[in-house]
Structure formats: structure tokens, C-alpha cells
Design a protein around this motif. Sequence first.
Motif, PDB file in Angstrom:
ATOM      1  N   LEU A 108       0.839  -1.209   0.000  1.00 22.51           N
ATOM      2  CA  LEU A 108       0.000   0.000   0.000  1.00 22.51           C
ATOM      3  C   LEU A 108       0.864   1.246   0.000  1.00 22.51           C
ATOM      4  O   LEU A 108       0.857   2.038   0.934  1.00 22.51           O
ATOM      5  CB  LEU A 108      -0.917  -0.029   1.229  1.00 22.51           C
ATOM      6  N   GLY A 109       1.625   1.423  -1.069  1.00 26.10           N
ATOM      7  CA  GLY A 109       2.476   2.612  -1.199  1.00 26.10           C
ATOM      8  C   GLY A 109       1.829   3.647  -2.087  1.00 26.10           C
ATOM      9  O   GLY A 109       0.597   3.724  -2.202  1.00 26.10           O
ATOM     10  N   TYR A 110       2.654   4.446  -2.740  1.00 23.56           N
ATOM     11  CA  TYR A 110       2.174   5.556  -3.562  1.00 23.56           C
ATOM     12  C   TYR A 110       1.192   5.095  -4.646  1.00 23.56           C
ATOM     13  O   TYR A 110       0.080   5.616  -4.760  1.00 23.56           O
ATOM     14  CB  TYR A 110       3.376   6.276  -4.213  1.00 23.56           C
ATOM     15  N   TYR A 111       1.602   4.134  -5.449  1.00 19.40           N
ATOM     16  CA  TYR A 111       0.787   3.803  -6.624  1.00 19.40           C
ATOM     17  C   TYR A 111      -0.537   3.152  -6.224  1.00 19.40           C
ATOM     18  O   TYR A 111      -1.588   3.475  -6.778  1.00 19.40           O
ATOM     19  CB  TYR A 111       1.582   2.900  -7.578  1.00 19.40           C
TER      20      TYR A 111
ATOM     21  N   THR B 248      -2.106   3.538  -3.392  1.00 15.31           N
ATOM     22  CA  THR B 248      -2.952   4.483  -2.649  1.00 15.31           C
ATOM     23  C   THR B 248      -3.500   5.600  -3.541  1.00 15.31           C
ATOM     24  O   THR B 248      -4.690   5.924  -3.478  1.00 15.31           O
ATOM     25  CB  THR B 248      -2.122   5.127  -1.507  1.00 15.31           C
ATOM     26  N   GLU B 249      -2.618   6.147  -4.371  1.00 12.13           N
ATOM     27  CA  GLU B 249      -3.009   7.350  -5.119  1.00 12.13           C
ATOM     28  C   GLU B 249      -3.671   7.050  -6.462  1.00 12.13           C
ATOM     29  O   GLU B 249      -4.398   7.875  -6.984  1.00 12.13           O
ATOM     30  CB  GLU B 249      -1.778   8.247  -5.362  1.00 12.13           C
ATOM     31  N   LEU B 250      -3.371   5.898  -7.046  1.00 13.89           N
ATOM     32  CA  LEU B 250      -3.916   5.606  -8.377  1.00 13.89           C
ATOM     33  C   LEU B 250      -4.828   4.380  -8.391  1.00 13.89           C
ATOM     34  O   LEU B 250      -5.954   4.441  -8.887  1.00 13.89           O
ATOM     35  CB  LEU B 250      -2.769   5.399  -9.387  1.00 13.89           C
ATOM     36  N   LEU B 251      -4.339   3.240  -7.870  1.00 16.25           N
ATOM     37  CA  LEU B 251      -5.113   2.005  -8.061  1.00 16.25           C
ATOM     38  C   LEU B 251      -6.378   1.968  -7.208  1.00 16.25           C
ATOM     39  O   LEU B 251      -7.446   1.594  -7.709  1.00 16.25           O
ATOM     40  CB  LEU B 251      -4.232   0.780  -7.786  1.00 16.25           C
ATOM     41  N   ALA B 252      -6.279   2.354  -5.946  1.00 16.30           N
ATOM     42  CA  ALA B 252      -7.495   2.331  -5.109  1.00 16.30           C
ATOM     43  C   ALA B 252      -8.553   3.295  -5.654  1.00 16.30           C
ATOM     44  O   ALA B 252      -9.716   2.910  -5.806  1.00 16.30           O
ATOM     45  CB  ALA B 252      -7.155   2.614  -3.647  1.00 16.30           C
ATOM     46  N   PRO B 253      -8.180   4.538  -6.008  1.00 18.77           N
ATOM     47  CA  PRO B 253      -9.192   5.413  -6.641  1.00 18.77           C
ATOM     48  C   PRO B 253      -9.725   4.829  -7.954  1.00 18.77           C
ATOM     49  O   PRO B 253     -10.918   4.953  -8.246  1.00 18.77           O
ATOM     50  CB  PRO B 253      -8.438   6.722  -6.893  1.00 18.77           C
TER      51      PRO B 253
ATOM     52  N   VAL C 189      -4.964 -10.903  -7.271  1.00 19.94           N
ATOM     53  CA  VAL C 189      -4.049 -10.209  -6.376  1.00 19.94           C
ATOM     54  C   VAL C 189      -3.255  -9.230  -7.241  1.00 19.94           C
ATOM     55  O   VAL C 189      -2.729  -9.620  -8.289  1.00 19.94           O
ATOM     56  CB  VAL C 189      -3.121 -11.265  -5.740  1.00 19.94           C
ATOM     57  N   TYR C 190      -3.200  -7.964  -6.850  1.00 22.55           N
ATOM     58  CA  TYR C 190      -2.463  -6.970  -7.636  1.00 22.55           C
ATOM     59  C   TYR C 190      -1.206  -6.586  -6.851  1.00 22.55           C
ATOM     60  O   TYR C 190      -1.288  -5.944  -5.812  1.00 22.55           O
ATOM     61  CB  TYR C 190      -3.342  -5.745  -7.897  1.00 22.55           C
ATOM     62  N   ILE C 191      -0.032  -6.966  -7.392  1.00 24.12           N
ATOM     63  CA  ILE C 191       1.237  -6.789  -6.681  1.00 24.12           C
ATOM     64  C   ILE C 191       1.849  -5.435  -7.025  1.00 24.12           C
ATOM     65  O   ILE C 191       2.188  -5.161  -8.179  1.00 24.12           O
ATOM     66  CB  ILE C 191       2.192  -7.950  -7.016  1.00 24.12           C
ATOM     67  N   VAL C 192       1.972  -4.593  -5.998  1.00 26.56           N
ATOM     68  CA  VAL C 192       2.386  -3.195  -6.181  1.00 26.56           C
ATOM     69  C   VAL C 192       3.525  -2.862  -5.215  1.00 26.56           C
ATOM     70  O   VAL C 192       3.550  -1.785  -4.608  1.00 26.56           O
ATOM     71  CB  VAL C 192       1.195  -2.231  -5.973  1.00 26.56           C
ATOM     72  N   THR C 193       4.420  -3.799  -5.054  1.00 30.36           N
ATOM     73  CA  THR C 193       5.539  -3.673  -4.113  1.00 30.36           C
ATOM     74  C   THR C 193       6.809  -3.263  -4.860  1.00 30.36           C
ATOM     75  O   THR C 193       6.824  -3.231  -6.091  1.00 30.36           O
ATOM     76  CB  THR C 193       5.820  -5.042  -3.486  1.00 30.36           C
ATOM     77  N   PRO C 194       7.921  -3.042  -4.123  1.00 28.31           N
ATOM     78  CA  PRO C 194       9.215  -2.912  -4.809  1.00 28.31           C
ATOM     79  C   PRO C 194       9.457  -4.115  -5.730  1.00 28.31           C
ATOM     80  O   PRO C 194       8.933  -5.214  -5.498  1.00 28.31           O
ATOM     81  CB  PRO C 194      10.217  -2.862  -3.655  1.00 28.31           C
ATOM     82  N   ASN C 195      10.291  -3.907  -6.739  1.00 25.77           N
ATOM     83  CA  ASN C 195      10.399  -4.856  -7.846  1.00 25.77           C
ATOM     84  C   ASN C 195      10.927  -6.235  -7.457  1.00 25.77           C
ATOM     85  O   ASN C 195      10.553  -7.242  -8.063  1.00 25.77           O
ATOM     86  CB  ASN C 195      11.290  -4.239  -8.931  1.00 25.77           C
ATOM     87  N   ASP C 196      11.791  -6.298  -6.430  1.00 26.00           N
ATOM     88  CA  ASP C 196      12.355  -7.597  -6.039  1.00 26.00           C
ATOM     89  C   ASP C 196      11.302  -8.525  -5.447  1.00 26.00           C
ATOM     90  O   ASP C 196      11.516  -9.734  -5.385  1.00 26.00           O
ATOM     91  CB  ASP C 196      13.512  -7.404  -5.043  1.00 26.00           C
TER      92      ASP C 196
END
Length: 341
Positions: A16-19, A21-26, A79-86
Motif C-alpha cells: 500500500l504505497g504511492y501507486y 494508494t493514489e492511483l489504483l485504489a481510486p 491479487v495486484y502486486i504493487v511492491t518494490p520490484n524484487d
Amino acid sequence: HVPGRKDSIGVALVGLGYYATELLAPALQLTKHCHLAGIATGSPGKIPAWQQRHGIPDRNIYSYDDFDRIADNPAIDAVYIVTPNDLHKPLTLRAAAAGKHVWCEKPMAMNAVEAEAMVDACRRNKVQLTIGYRLQHDPLTRRLIAMARERPYGSLLKLRADAGFHAYDDVDPANKPWRLLPQHGGGAMFDMGVYALNAARYASGREPIAVSARQEIRRPHLFQGVDETMRFTLEFADGLVAECTTSFGENLNLLRADCERGWYELSPFQTYDGLKGRTSDGILLAGNGTAPYQQALQMDNDALALLRGTAPLVPGEEGVRDMRVVDAVHASARAGGLRIV
Ligand code: NDP
């Protein structure tokens, strides 16, 4: 609505970071064929606000430790994975093993071997895997993709794709964000370079066969083991060349096609809205839609593919193709020379 038949895909956002919170949830409030059903987070402090804002029940909340329990939750289909790339690969493997469809952010993984393992795991577990290349769902980008087939200005002679932004001047070198750390898949190539690369591929409708690359570092105190600026050239079988640049030091946002009888370009080509461009004969290429319309389109398209059992627009294999080129870019930047993809 057909009784007994699912008409909306339940999505769990993971990270639950920037993308997210600010784009996908809206965006998930605009979608018609999917909805926000759950979350997975390593930060318990974020949970109350998400529950309050999105009405998420306790039973649909996961940490990275208990994430595998998601297998038993029928409310979550994807499941939508929105974490750091590793973390894209390990979380994709866990989601697939839990029988959940996977939507994974770009860059798909740290390298092509990981990306192929993700495709295999999803195939084995009979779940769909799609990559979050939002632009490929954008109507103006789709028009550009069609132009590669229709060739309104004759054959393509040359492509340019540049994607970057200037940032990180204020970063404390002792406390760098993950985008500047090699172990998390940091660097401009992974973050923005995949936009330039993906655009060169969709704007040509072809696959590169060889790559050469050169990296530049102007702030060595920040960029250690990761690239600040990467210039790379993609060569295609019929002599077409795409010159690409990606950077964390320069603002760049151009996709241009030079053809036998004219040219067309989009600038910007990779923003969340306001895509804009023109052609050599003065035609305005304008996108419409306000952010987060791309993300809503993307998730609705991906949800419809699941509901209808059809192939998704941007499957995992599309990410694999990019990761093979990214590997070649990194190899060429490290040791020089032309790399065969
Ligand atoms: P952020 O750093 O803002 O968020 C990442 C989240 O991942 C964190 O908030 C955290 O959420 C979780 N996380 C889990 N482990 C770690 C860790 N070790 N370090 C840091 N965070 C961790 O990144 P973004 O949201 O900007 O990017 C996330 C992904 O989305 C990337 O792969 C990026 O490339 C992609 N992206 C795609 C965009 C697009 O347009 N398609 C735009 C922006 C990003 P929690 O606390 O909930 O665990």
C-alpha cells in the motif's frame, strides 16, 4: 446480473504505497468489472484508514507473513502486486500457488529468468498473469499501435522513445529509497526504461534482435550499483533502429516515429493523463480522460478477460519479452558491445 455467476472480480492490493494508494485504489472506485476486496500490507498502521475508506472487512486483510491464507478466501479472485520490484516474483509465486489470478506491476521482475518462472507458475496453477502496462490500455496508445500496422506515412525508418524524470536531489545517501537500491531492482532502466522499451516495441509492432547500451552517472553518491541515465539502442531485423533514453536525472517524455513519408509523435506519451502528440501533416493526437482512467481501463480489461475466460491484453509473456531486453541492456552497459536478445 446472472444469479450464481460472478460479475465482478474481487481484487486484493498488495503493498500500500504511492501507486496503490493514489492511483489504483481510486481507479477501483471507477471500475465496473472489479472492485477492491482486500489488502496485504507489512504496515499494520495503514490498515484502519484503508478499512474506513474502502469498507474492507477484517477477514480480507493480510500481512506478508499470512498472505498464503488468501487461498481460502473466495472474496478475492485476483491479487495486484504493487511492491518494490524484487518482491514481484516471490509474491506472484505465492499468489499463484494460492490459486489467485495475478496482476503484477512493471517491471515484471529482476530479470528474464524470474519473469519466466512467474509465467510458468501461473500456467501450472491455471491462473492468469497480467502486467501493469497501463499505457497499452489507453485509447491513444492503441491508436499508435494500430498505426504501426496501417503505416499511414509508409514504412517506419526510425523510432525514438525517451522516458525519465529528474528526482532524488534531496535523498540522504545513508537512507536511500528502494528505487536507488540494486537489491530492490532500483535504477532508471527498471523504473522508466521499461516504458521507453515497451513503447519502442508497441510502436513498431516488432521485436528487437540486438541491443547496445551505455549508462551515465552524474550523482555517484546516490547511484551505486544502479543506473541514473541509460541510453540504449534497439535494432530490429529489417534495419529499423529505436534510440531510447531513460533517466532519473532528466525530464524526458517522447515517443516519435519517423517514416518514409512523414512522422508522428506523442509527447507526453507516458503520463497518467494528458497524452498529446501530432503528425507531420498537422493532425493533433490528443488523449482524453482524467487520471486514474488508464488504471480503471486496465483493471476492467483484465477483469473482463477473467470473467469471460479470454486472453488478457497484456499477459505475463509481454513482460518476459521486455525483461529479456532489459537483461541485454544491463549486460551491454556493464561490459560493452552489442547483445543479441
Ligand atoms: P512505494 O515505495 O510508494 O510503495 C511500495 C509499497 O510496497 C510500500 O509502501 C510497502 O507497502 C510495500 N513494501 C513491501 N516491502 C517493502 C520494502 N522492503 N521496502 C519498501 N516498500 C515495501 O512504491 P510505488 O507504489 O511507487 O511502486 C510500487 C510498484 O509499482 C513498483 O513496482 C513500481 O514500478 C510500480 N509503479 C507502477 C506505476 C505505473 O504507472 N504502472 C507507477 C508507480 C509505480 P506496505 O507498507 O503496505 O507493505
